[in-house]
Design an enzyme around this catalytic site. Structure first.
Site, PDB file in Angstrom:
ATOM      1  N   ASP A  39       0.870  -1.183   0.000  1.00  0.00           N
ATOM      2  CA  ASP A  39       0.000   0.000   0.000  1.00  0.00           C
ATOM      3  C   ASP A  39       0.909   1.236   0.000  1.00  0.00           C
ATOM      4  OD1 ASP A  39      -1.825   2.007   0.653  1.00  0.00           O
ATOM      5  OD2 ASP A  39      -2.931   0.804   2.067  1.00  0.00           O
TER       6      ASP A  39
ATOM      7  N   LYS B 165      -0.689  -0.828  -4.773  1.00  0.00           N
ATOM      8  CA  LYS B 165      -1.431   0.407  -5.058  1.00  0.00           C
ATOM      9  C   LYS B 165      -0.435   1.501  -5.446  1.00  0.00           C
ATOM     10  CE  LYS B 165      -5.280  -0.020  -1.766  1.00  0.00           C
ATOM     11  NZ  LYS B 165      -5.802   0.553  -0.500  1.00  0.00           N
TER      12      LYS B 165
HETATM   13  C1  PRP Z   1      -1.437  -4.910   5.417  1.00  0.00           C
HETATM   14  C2  PRP Z   1      -0.755  -5.809   4.421  1.00  0.00           C
HETATM   15  C3  PRP Z   1       0.666  -5.353   4.452  1.00  0.00           C
HETATM   16  C4  PRP Z   1       0.564  -3.904   4.848  1.00  0.00           C
HETATM   17  C5  PRP Z   1       0.793  -3.040   3.643  1.00  0.00           C
HETATM   18  O1  PRP Z   1      -1.285  -5.464   6.682  1.00  0.00           O
HETATM   19  O2  PRP Z   1      -0.884  -7.160   4.770  1.00  0.00           O
HETATM   20  O3  PRP Z   1       1.443  -6.077   5.381  1.00  0.00           O
HETATM   21  O4  PRP Z   1      -0.753  -3.677   5.327  1.00  0.00           O
HETATM   22  O5  PRP Z   1       0.661  -1.676   3.972  1.00  0.00           O
HETATM   23  P1  PRP Z   1       1.826  -0.625   3.735  1.00  0.00           P
HETATM   24  O6  PRP Z   1       2.385  -0.878   2.369  1.00  0.00           O
HETATM   25  O7  PRP Z   1       1.116   0.697   3.834  1.00  0.00           O
HETATM   26  O8  PRP Z   1       2.843  -0.802   4.811  1.00  0.00           O
HETATM   27  P2  PRP Z   1      -2.205  -5.040   7.912  1.00  0.00           P
HETATM   28  O9  PRP Z   1      -1.442  -4.042   8.761  1.00  0.00           O
HETATM   29  O10 PRP Z   1      -3.544  -4.583   7.435  1.00  0.00           O
HETATM   30  O11 PRP Z   1      -2.296  -6.370   8.743  1.00  0.00           O
HETATM   31  P3  PRP Z   1      -2.884  -7.807   8.333  1.00  0.00           P
HETATM   32  O12 PRP Z   1      -2.009  -8.376   7.245  1.00  0.00           O
HETATM   33  O13 PRP Z   1      -2.797  -8.595   9.590  1.00  0.00           O
HETATM   34  O14 PRP Z   1      -4.305  -7.599   7.852  1.00  0.00           O
END
Ligand code: PRP
Length: 180
Positions: free
Chosen positions: A105, A133
């Site tokens: 993200d 993204k």
């Molecule tokens: C999500 C996804 C990535 C991270 C990406 O994890 O699994 O690890 O966000 O976001 P970034 O590029 O902005 O760092 P999340 O924190 O939602 O935890 P989860 O995997 O346990 O749902």
């Protein structure tokens, strides 16, 4: 929003996911045929379904391990500084390591984890993410294997959650932004 009350609209359907996972597994298998030993490191929790589907189609020997990161995001769109809450049990020194994510993200999580894993002296280090993204990236991160570039919408299903719901949806759906 309770999960049973709403089936999110489809962004990527099951057939498209299956096709792309097969393509990614073929590319990874070809690239690592002569690069052994291979260790895949998945980032919990969101990666669990993608990782399970991906590794079952790899044709090269590999071992699996996992990390977990807390970003204290909750239902907000902006993450905090990632903190490692589960480390790998594998000695990664001398192994070809492929970090596997469900989504890149802002890029903050992958950026931190790639730095951390690089300190473990792997023979090589690459990254694979089912989703990315481009509009949200705030860090320069190289994702070597990308399943789909997607628009800036909150995606759920196929492992991804909204407030810990929707992870077991068989497709990638999206939560429409609330009207303001
Ligand atoms: C999500 C996804 C990535 C991270 C990406 O994890 O699994 O690890 O966000 O976001 P970034 O590029 O902005 O760092 P999340 O924190 O939602 O935890 P989860 O995997 O346990 O749902």
């Amino acid at each position: 929003m309770a999960e049973k009350e709403c089936q999110p609209p489809v962004l990527i359907d099951e057939a498209a996911l299956a096709r792309r996972v097969t393509e990614l597994a073929a590319a990874i298998s070809a690239d690592y045929a002569a690069k052994q030993p291979l260790a895949l490191v998945g980032v919990l929790k969101g990666v669990f379904i993608f990782m399970a589907d991906l590794v079952r189609q790899l044709t090269v020997p590999h071992q699996l391990d996992f990390v977990a990161v807390a970003s204290y995001r909750g239902t907000d769109t902006l993450p905090g500084q990632p903190q490692l809450i589960l480390d790998v049990a594998t000695d990664l020194a001398g192994r070809h390591v492929l970090l596997v994510e469900d989504i890149v993200d802002t890029g903050q999580t992958v950026s931190c984890l790639m730095q951390l894993l690089a300190e473990r002296h792997p023979a090589s280090l690459r990254c694979c993410s089912l989703l990315r993204k481009p509009e949200r990236l705030r860090q320069t991160v190289t994702v070597d294997y990308v399943g789909f570039d997607i628009p800036d919408v909150w995606v759920v299903g196929y492992g991804l959650d909204y407030d810990q719901q929707y992870r077991s949806l068989p497709y990638v759906g999206f939560i429409a932004p609330s009207p303001t």
